[in-house]
Design a protein around this motif. Sequence first.
Motif, PDB file in Angstrom:
ATOM      1  N   SER A   1      30.683  50.390  37.388  1.00  0.00           N
ATOM      2  CA  SER A   1      31.750  49.382  37.326  1.00  0.00           C
ATOM      3  C   SER A   1      32.785  49.766  36.290  1.00  0.00           C
ATOM      4  N   MET A   2      33.948  49.142  36.432  1.00  0.00           N
ATOM      5  CA  MET A   2      35.020  49.470  35.505  1.00  0.00           C
ATOM      6  C   MET A   2      35.647  48.204  34.923  1.00  0.00           C
ATOM      7  N   VAL A   3      35.982  48.285  33.635  1.00  0.00           N
ATOM      8  CA  VAL A   3      36.686  47.197  32.954  1.00  0.00           C
ATOM      9  C   VAL A   3      38.047  47.756  32.539  1.00  0.00           C
ATOM     10  N   PHE A   4      39.099  46.975  32.755  1.00  0.00           N
ATOM     11  CA  PHE A   4      40.453  47.508  32.600  1.00  0.00           C
ATOM     12  C   PHE A   4      41.183  46.933  31.391  1.00  0.00           C
ATOM     13  N   GLN A   5      42.152  47.707  30.915  1.00  0.00           N
ATOM     14  CA  GLN A   5      42.958  47.260  29.781  1.00  0.00           C
ATOM     15  C   GLN A   5      43.670  45.943  30.088  1.00  0.00           C
ATOM     16  N   HIS A   6      44.286  45.882  31.291  1.00  0.00           N
ATOM     17  CA  HIS A   6      45.025  44.672  31.638  1.00  0.00           C
ATOM     18  C   HIS A   6      44.221  43.756  32.550  1.00  0.00           C
ATOM     19  N   PHE A   7      42.926  43.831  32.435  1.00  0.00           N
ATOM     20  CA  PHE A   7      41.958  42.932  33.070  1.00  0.00           C
ATOM     21  C   PHE A   7      41.913  43.038  34.591  1.00  0.00           C
ATOM     22  N   ASN A   8      43.105  43.069  35.218  1.00  0.00           N
ATOM     23  CA  ASN A   8      43.193  43.189  36.677  1.00  0.00           C
ATOM     24  C   ASN A   8      42.358  42.141  37.415  1.00  0.00           C
ATOM     25  N   LEU A   9      42.482  40.904  36.972  1.00  0.00           N
ATOM     26  CA  LEU A   9      41.813  39.807  37.676  1.00  0.00           C
ATOM     27  C   LEU A   9      42.711  39.336  38.810  1.00  0.00           C
ATOM     28  N   LEU A  10      42.109  38.637  39.760  1.00  0.00           N
ATOM     29  CA  LEU A  10      42.893  38.052  40.848  1.00  0.00           C
ATOM     30  C   LEU A  10      43.402  36.692  40.376  1.00  0.00           C
ATOM     31  N   TRP A  11      44.720  36.547  40.344  1.00  0.00           N
ATOM     32  CA  TRP A  11      45.323  35.293  39.880  1.00  0.00           C
ATOM     33  C   TRP A  11      44.949  34.130  40.773  1.00  0.00           C
ATOM     34  N   SER A  12      44.753  34.424  42.038  1.00  0.00           N
ATOM     35  CA  SER A  12      44.535  33.354  43.006  1.00  0.00           C
ATOM     36  C   SER A  12      43.102  32.840  42.992  1.00  0.00           C
ATOM     37  N   ARG A  13      42.252  33.469  42.211  1.00  0.00           N
ATOM     38  CA  ARG A  13      40.854  33.048  42.194  1.00  0.00           C
ATOM     39  C   ARG A  13      40.456  32.465  40.842  1.00  0.00           C
ATOM     40  N   THR A  14      39.518  31.538  40.867  1.00  0.00           N
ATOM     41  CA  THR A  14      39.000  30.976  39.617  1.00  0.00           C
ATOM     42  C   THR A  14      38.106  32.011  38.938  1.00  0.00           C
ATOM     43  N   VAL A  15      37.687  31.686  37.731  1.00  0.00           N
ATOM     44  CA  VAL A  15      36.768  32.553  36.998  1.00  0.00           C
ATOM     45  C   VAL A  15      35.540  32.849  37.849  1.00  0.00           C
ATOM     46  N   ALA A  16      34.928  31.799  38.374  1.00  0.00           N
ATOM     47  CA  ALA A  16      33.712  31.985  39.171  1.00  0.00           C
ATOM     48  C   ALA A  16      33.997  32.849  40.404  1.00  0.00           C
ATOM     49  N   GLU A  17      35.130  32.605  41.043  1.00  0.00           N
ATOM     50  CA  GLU A  17      35.462  33.360  42.250  1.00  0.00           C
ATOM     51  C   GLU A  17      35.782  34.822  41.949  1.00  0.00           C
ATOM     52  N   ASN A  18      36.376  35.056  40.784  1.00  0.00           N
ATOM     53  CA  ASN A  18      36.633  36.438  40.375  1.00  0.00           C
ATOM     54  C   ASN A  18      35.323  37.188  40.143  1.00  0.00           C
ATOM     55  N   ILE A  19      34.396  36.520  39.471  1.00  0.00           N
ATOM     56  CA  ILE A  19      33.122  37.181  39.168  1.00  0.00           C
ATOM     57  C   ILE A  19      32.343  37.422  40.468  1.00  0.00           C
ATOM     58  N   SER A  20      32.532  36.509  41.387  1.00  0.00           N
ATOM     59  CA  SER A  20      31.819  36.580  42.658  1.00  0.00           C
ATOM     60  C   SER A  20      32.389  37.659  43.589  1.00  0.00           C
ATOM     61  N   PHE A  21      33.622  38.084  43.298  1.00  0.00           N
ATOM     62  CA  PHE A  21      34.351  38.992  44.190  1.00  0.00           C
ATOM     63  C   PHE A  21      33.586  40.259  44.590  1.00  0.00           C
ATOM     64  N   PRO A  22      33.065  41.041  43.629  1.00  0.00           N
ATOM     65  CA  PRO A  22      32.360  42.265  44.037  1.00  0.00           C
ATOM     66  C   PRO A  22      31.114  41.972  44.870  1.00  0.00           C
ATOM     67  N   LEU A  23      30.543  40.778  44.681  1.00  0.00           N
ATOM     68  CA  LEU A  23      29.360  40.416  45.466  1.00  0.00           C
ATOM     69  C   LEU A  23      29.747  40.083  46.902  1.00  0.00           C
ATOM     70  N   GLU A  24      30.920  39.433  47.042  1.00  0.00           N
ATOM     71  CA  GLU A  24      31.436  39.157  48.394  1.00  0.00           C
ATOM     72  C   GLU A  24      31.659  40.455  49.151  1.00  0.00           C
ATOM     73  N   LEU A  25      32.176  41.440  48.420  1.00  0.00           N
ATOM     74  CA  LEU A  25      32.498  42.710  49.071  1.00  0.00           C
ATOM     75  C   LEU A  25      31.272  43.341  49.712  1.00  0.00           C
ATOM     76  N   ILE A  26      30.109  43.174  49.090  1.00  0.00           N
ATOM     77  CA  ILE A  26      28.923  43.803  49.659  1.00  0.00           C
ATOM     78  C   ILE A  26      28.076  42.798  50.442  1.00  0.00           C
ATOM     79  N   GLY A  27      28.644  41.620  50.700  1.00  0.00           N
ATOM     80  CA  GLY A  27      27.997  40.680  51.612  1.00  0.00           C
ATOM     81  C   GLY A  27      26.795  39.951  51.042  1.00  0.00           C
ATOM     82  N   VAL A  28      26.801  39.675  49.738  1.00  0.00           N
ATOM     83  CA  VAL A  28      25.716  38.884  49.156  1.00  0.00           C
ATOM     84  C   VAL A  28      25.888  37.426  49.605  1.00  0.00           C
ATOM     85  N   PRO A  29      24.808  36.769  50.055  1.00  0.00           N
ATOM     86  CA  PRO A  29      24.946  35.387  50.535  1.00  0.00           C
ATOM     87  C   PRO A  29      25.432  34.422  49.438  1.00  0.00           C
ATOM     88  N   ALA A  30      26.123  33.362  49.872  1.00  0.00           N
ATOM     89  CA  ALA A  30      26.785  32.441  48.944  1.00  0.00           C
ATOM     90  C   ALA A  30      25.851  31.860  47.887  1.00  0.00           C
TER      91      ALA A  30
END
Lengths: 342, 220
Positions: free
Chosen positions: A85-114
Amino acid sequence: MIQLRNVAKWFDTKNGRVQAVDDVSLTIESGEIFGIIGYSGAGKSTLIRLLNRLESPSSGTIEVAGSELTKLSPKELRGVRKNVSMVFQHFNLLWSRTVAENISFPLELIGVPASERKRRVTELVELVGLAGREDSYPSQLSGGQKQRVGIARALATNPEVLLCDEATSALDPKTTDSILELLVDINKKLGLTIVLITHEMHVIQKICHRVAVMEAGKVVEIGQVADVFQHPEQPITKEFVKQIGAVDDMSLTFEHLKARYPSGQIVKLKFLNETAEQPILSDVLKTHDIGFNIIGGNVTQSQVGALGTLFIQLIGEPAEVERAIASIRSQAVEVEVENDVS
Amino acid sequence: MFPNVDWEIMLEETWQTIYMTLVAGGATFAFGLALGMILYVTNEPLMMKNRSIYTVVSAFVNVFRSIPFIILIILLIPFTKIVVGTILGSTAALPALIIGAAPFYARMVELALREIDRGVIEAAESMGATKWQIIYKVLFPEALPAIVSGITVTLVAIVGYTAMAGVVGGGGLGNLAFLDGFQRSRNDVTFVATVLILVIVFVIQFIGDRLVTRIDKRSA
């Protein structure tokens, strides 16, 4: 965990070829915090981006967690990226998502159930100290909090390697410290291998086990942080060491000290690891009939213990002073005697 | 007060204008979004940069965006005849409205996507996202506020286009204002039709602005 062999990366631009990384070979062990320091343009950013193949090497081989990166199919590469995994200088978070949804993002990508995602997000929010902020949007968070989200997001898929691309460079000193503490914490708790790049020696000194110094695409110096701090060899390394006020090249200062403290013996003590935590000086002074005067010094905490340099003036019978110095030496403290005026 | 206004016809033509705007707007949204997305991904090295596809789509968009709408309607008469079967009435105005508005909207979508910080795309890539996942989980939601404000502007433009279409045989308030109002010198009809068009535009703008405020999370 990570092995680079003769890695080079160049970019062909309109103004000719730019050699960003020039024949770098290094090995990063599992579970260590490895720092790469260099000025802008030294090639450190390109180097770290080679480790998850955001850039592909022009030549050489890169092995990360058992996979030879250049030989992977796009699908295999995505599998490896889940593990690196990578952590970035300018964070590169998704503005349109909440904290929880941002953290959940990589899990969505690999199809982890809700339900599983939700459980994992709760854990991670707790781990990075953002409990209660799950439903906030990134624009409502401070820089430090955003980076905590970035770190939680990076940890979501349980990676073995965490790459930090100037993760603290956009933060103020106090926030930087709290993020560094978090990194050390997860390194210990999760046994994660952390590779970080920075231009701040302070960051290296505070959390890294080993450090590589980069200049013009090459690794010019590499070693245990304590060793590099105590005995920087390259001029650029000496510059970085000076950054944090760890006085090293003291020739000028010694001239100055001689003039101001003509009597007694000025000695420079170099502390390393546990020696800095023991009452060596007071023990020695109790057993020898001498007086002392602290002239200056700098002792800082690092990942391997305390590091530092202390200048003291020892006043007393020359023979007694000699014996005192010998007994300080016997305590594994490095002593340099800098003048002989007595 | 408005001696020549037949309110039943006025209402009917208002519905025709709303019908044309919404149907053409829906199709413009779909085509424009697709075209804009193609323009963006074929011009972005992090996605699927492809010089030739970009050049072709870009030229197509530029050509249709540049033709004055009133001329476009005339040029499209044969095409409309084949697709709709007639060149008269509101439905017959739809092909021209869509072909006129979609390229305009496509450029807005492309601009909206370009506003996204490339670091976010790289972050998704570093997490193992496929290109398709980047499109629908990153690009679309991140650009959504601008995509919505773009469709608002486009819908307002479409309302204007419907009025022009009315002059050359389309239905709606434009047609009424021109035939009944202007050609028969009934200024009250023109006036009422204009006010109704303004009301439609204001309602579109109001809804669009409200939506954007709700979905835009970029400022605290």
